[in-house]
Design a protein around this motif. Sequence first.
Motif, PDB file in Angstrom:
ATOM      1  N   GLY A  84       0.831  -1.231  -0.037  1.00 59.95           N
ATOM      2  CA  GLY A  84       0.067  -0.139   0.162  1.00 59.95           C
ATOM      3  C   GLY A  84       0.664   1.316   0.187  1.00 59.95           C
ATOM      4  N   ARG A  85       1.982   1.129  -0.172  1.00 56.03           N
ATOM      5  CA  ARG A  85       2.906   2.323  -0.286  1.00 56.03           C
ATOM      6  C   ARG A  85       2.827   3.175  -1.425  1.00 56.03           C
ATOM      7  N   ILE A  86       2.381   2.387  -2.636  1.00 53.02           N
ATOM      8  CA  ILE A  86       2.265   2.888  -4.014  1.00 53.02           C
ATOM      9  C   ILE A  86       1.134   2.371  -4.192  1.00 53.02           C
ATOM     10  N   SER A  87       0.320   3.191  -5.127  1.00 47.79           N
ATOM     11  CA  SER A  87      -1.270   2.746  -5.738  1.00 47.79           C
ATOM     12  C   SER A  87      -1.189   1.738  -6.763  1.00 47.79           C
ATOM     13  N   PHE A  88       0.003   1.898  -7.677  1.00 48.63           N
ATOM     14  CA  PHE A  88      -0.318   0.981  -8.860  1.00 48.63           C
ATOM     15  C   PHE A  88       1.220   0.743  -9.334  1.00 48.63           C
ATOM     16  N   TYR A  89       1.336  -0.611  -9.762  1.00 48.49           N
ATOM     17  CA  TYR A  89       2.865  -1.074 -10.191  1.00 48.49           C
ATOM     18  C   TYR A  89       2.382  -2.192 -11.178  1.00 48.49           C
ATOM     19  N   MET A  90       3.164  -2.207 -12.359  1.00 52.56           N
ATOM     20  CA  MET A  90       2.853  -3.421 -13.403  1.00 52.56           C
ATOM     21  C   MET A  90       4.563  -3.835 -13.519  1.00 52.56           C
ATOM     22  N   THR A  91       4.574  -5.163 -13.437  1.00 52.86           N
ATOM     23  CA  THR A  91       6.039  -5.827 -13.575  1.00 52.86           C
ATOM     24  C   THR A  91       6.345  -6.046 -14.853  1.00 52.86           C
ATOM     25  N   HIS A  92       7.707  -6.305 -15.119  1.00 53.81           N
ATOM     26  CA  HIS A  92       8.247  -6.543 -16.659  1.00 53.81           C
ATOM     27  C   HIS A  92       8.639  -8.000 -16.503  1.00 53.81           C
ATOM     28  N   HIS A  93       8.361  -8.796 -15.738  1.00 56.55           N
ATOM     29  CA  HIS A  93       8.839 -10.381 -15.377  1.00 56.55           C
ATOM     30  C   HIS A  93       8.956 -10.767 -16.914  1.00 56.55           C
ATOM     31  N   GLY A  94       9.888 -11.364 -17.389  1.00 54.90           N
ATOM     32  CA  GLY A  94       9.892 -12.226 -18.367  1.00 54.90           C
ATOM     33  C   GLY A  94      10.272 -11.419 -19.802  1.00 54.90           C
ATOM     34  N   GLU A  95      10.089 -10.005 -19.664  1.00 54.41           N
ATOM     35  CA  GLU A  95      10.373  -9.160 -20.692  1.00 54.41           C
ATOM     36  C   GLU A  95      11.504  -8.307 -20.935  1.00 54.41           C
ATOM     37  N   GLU A  96      12.519  -8.554 -19.933  1.00 57.10           N
ATOM     38  CA  GLU A  96      13.656  -7.808 -19.744  1.00 57.10           C
ATOM     39  C   GLU A  96      14.457  -7.728 -20.862  1.00 57.10           C
ATOM     40  N   ALA A  97      14.982  -8.954 -21.435  1.00 56.90           N
ATOM     41  CA  ALA A  97      15.716  -9.015 -22.522  1.00 56.90           C
ATOM     42  C   ALA A  97      14.982  -8.460 -23.825  1.00 56.90           C
ATOM     43  N   ILE A  98      13.582  -8.350 -23.957  1.00 54.08           N
ATOM     44  CA  ILE A  98      13.136  -7.635 -25.182  1.00 54.08           C
ATOM     45  C   ILE A  98      13.361  -6.193 -25.160  1.00 54.08           C
ATOM     46  N   HIS A  99      13.258  -5.584 -23.838  1.00 47.94           N
ATOM     47  CA  HIS A  99      13.610  -4.221 -23.330  1.00 47.94           C
ATOM     48  C   HIS A  99      15.161  -3.952 -23.803  1.00 47.94           C
ATOM     49  N   MET A 100      16.090  -4.675 -23.444  1.00 52.33           N
ATOM     50  CA  MET A 100      17.511  -4.413 -23.725  1.00 52.33           C
ATOM     51  C   MET A 100      17.953  -4.580 -25.102  1.00 52.33           C
ATOM     52  N   GLY A 101      17.504  -5.556 -25.579  1.00 48.91           N
ATOM     53  CA  GLY A 101      17.698  -5.953 -27.032  1.00 48.91           C
ATOM     54  C   GLY A 101      17.333  -4.872 -27.929  1.00 48.91           C
ATOM     55  N   SER A 102      15.963  -4.655 -27.800  1.00 46.92           N
ATOM     56  CA  SER A 102      15.463  -3.571 -28.908  1.00 46.92           C
ATOM     57  C   SER A 102      15.938  -2.154 -28.631  1.00 46.92           C
ATOM     58  N   SER A 103      16.141  -1.708 -27.223  1.00 48.47           N
ATOM     59  CA  SER A 103      16.537  -0.281 -26.989  1.00 48.47           C
ATOM     60  C   SER A 103      18.249  -0.219 -27.423  1.00 48.47           C
ATOM     61  N   SER A 104      18.852  -1.004 -27.409  1.00 47.97           N
ATOM     62  CA  SER A 104      20.260  -1.231 -27.673  1.00 47.97           C
ATOM     63  C   SER A 104      20.578  -0.989 -29.207  1.00 47.97           C
ATOM     64  N   ALA A 105      19.390  -1.224 -30.039  1.00 43.91           N
ATOM     65  CA  ALA A 105      19.309  -0.868 -31.349  1.00 43.91           C
ATOM     66  C   ALA A 105      18.921   0.286 -31.773  1.00 43.91           C
ATOM     67  N   LEU A 106      18.322   1.104 -30.836  1.00 48.45           N
ATOM     68  CA  LEU A 106      17.877   2.438 -31.173  1.00 48.45           C
ATOM     69  C   LEU A 106      19.197   3.681 -30.958  1.00 48.45           C
ATOM     70  N   LYS A 107      18.767   4.691 -31.674  1.00 49.23           N
ATOM     71  CA  LYS A 107      19.986   5.615 -31.397  1.00 49.23           C
ATOM     72  C   LYS A 107      19.289   6.532 -30.099  1.00 49.23           C
ATOM     73  N   PRO A 108      20.056   7.403 -29.460  1.00 54.83           N
ATOM     74  CA  PRO A 108      19.613   8.156 -28.287  1.00 54.83           C
ATOM     75  C   PRO A 108      18.716   9.196 -28.968  1.00 54.83           C
ATOM     76  N   GLN A 109      18.640   9.705 -30.042  1.00 48.88           N
ATOM     77  CA  GLN A 109      17.943  10.605 -30.698  1.00 48.88           C
ATOM     78  C   GLN A 109      16.568  10.107 -31.302  1.00 48.88           C
ATOM     79  N   ASP A 110      16.657   8.811 -31.281  1.00 50.70           N
ATOM     80  CA  ASP A 110      15.032   8.071 -31.493  1.00 50.70           C
ATOM     81  C   ASP A 110      14.126   8.280 -30.340  1.00 50.70           C
ATOM     82  N   CYS A 111      12.822   8.562 -30.842  1.00 47.73           N
ATOM     83  CA  CYS A 111      11.553   8.810 -29.776  1.00 47.73           C
ATOM     84  C   CYS A 111      11.036   7.606 -29.557  1.00 47.73           C
ATOM     85  N   VAL A 112      10.842   7.350 -28.332  1.00 44.95           N
ATOM     86  CA  VAL A 112      10.249   6.076 -28.014  1.00 44.95           C
ATOM     87  C   VAL A 112       8.702   6.291 -27.516  1.00 44.95           C
TER      88      VAL A 112
END
Length: 193
Positions: A84-112
């Motif tokens: 009850g310390r924060i009202s809402f939270y969504m986990t990323h379990h099982g999706e961590e590699a997708i995040h790092m792999g896709s974001s590593s292919a982006l340039k810093p100026q690319d909008c997400v």
Amino acid sequence: QMDTARHVNSTNIIPTKNDLSELQTALMLQYPHFADQFLSCDLLKRSKNDYPDTQSDNTLLRAHRQMIRLRKMDTILHNAQRQGRISFYMTHHGEEAIHMGSSSALKPQDCVFAQYREAGVLMWRGFSLDQFCNQCFSNDLDLGKGRQMPVHYGSRALNYQTVSSPLGTQITQAVGAAYKFKLDAAIDPGKEA
């Protein structure tokens, strides 16, 4: 020797710990039909500079540490939500590699334009654990000054547009932004689309 998946069985090719070029070579020998992808993969290339969070230029090592960091952050913030310390939270379990792999292919100026289960992209770009916590706890140190629901991250400096609650809204937003970038590039050909 070839196995049924049409790749060379190279179990005797074991790269030296943390040597990206040896890993890249071993992968190309084992999967020759993917050689072009291995050569162009940014995760298998050393960074020009050391990453501040790992003090290393090893991109794959950084991706691994970021995946672990995201999993630990999820555990802590999910527990805070259950208490009850924060009202809402969504986990990323099982999706961590997708995040790092896709974001590593982006340039810093690319909008997400992300949805609320893609905080790993923001973490890869340099959003700190303090910033994640400030946003989730909606305090005055939050970039949005606590005016946004928890897990609705955003950072203008990192080109990460603020998350909106309904799923799918980011698709039309991304298409509109891409069209604007294309129009800008047509006006100024030196600009990237």
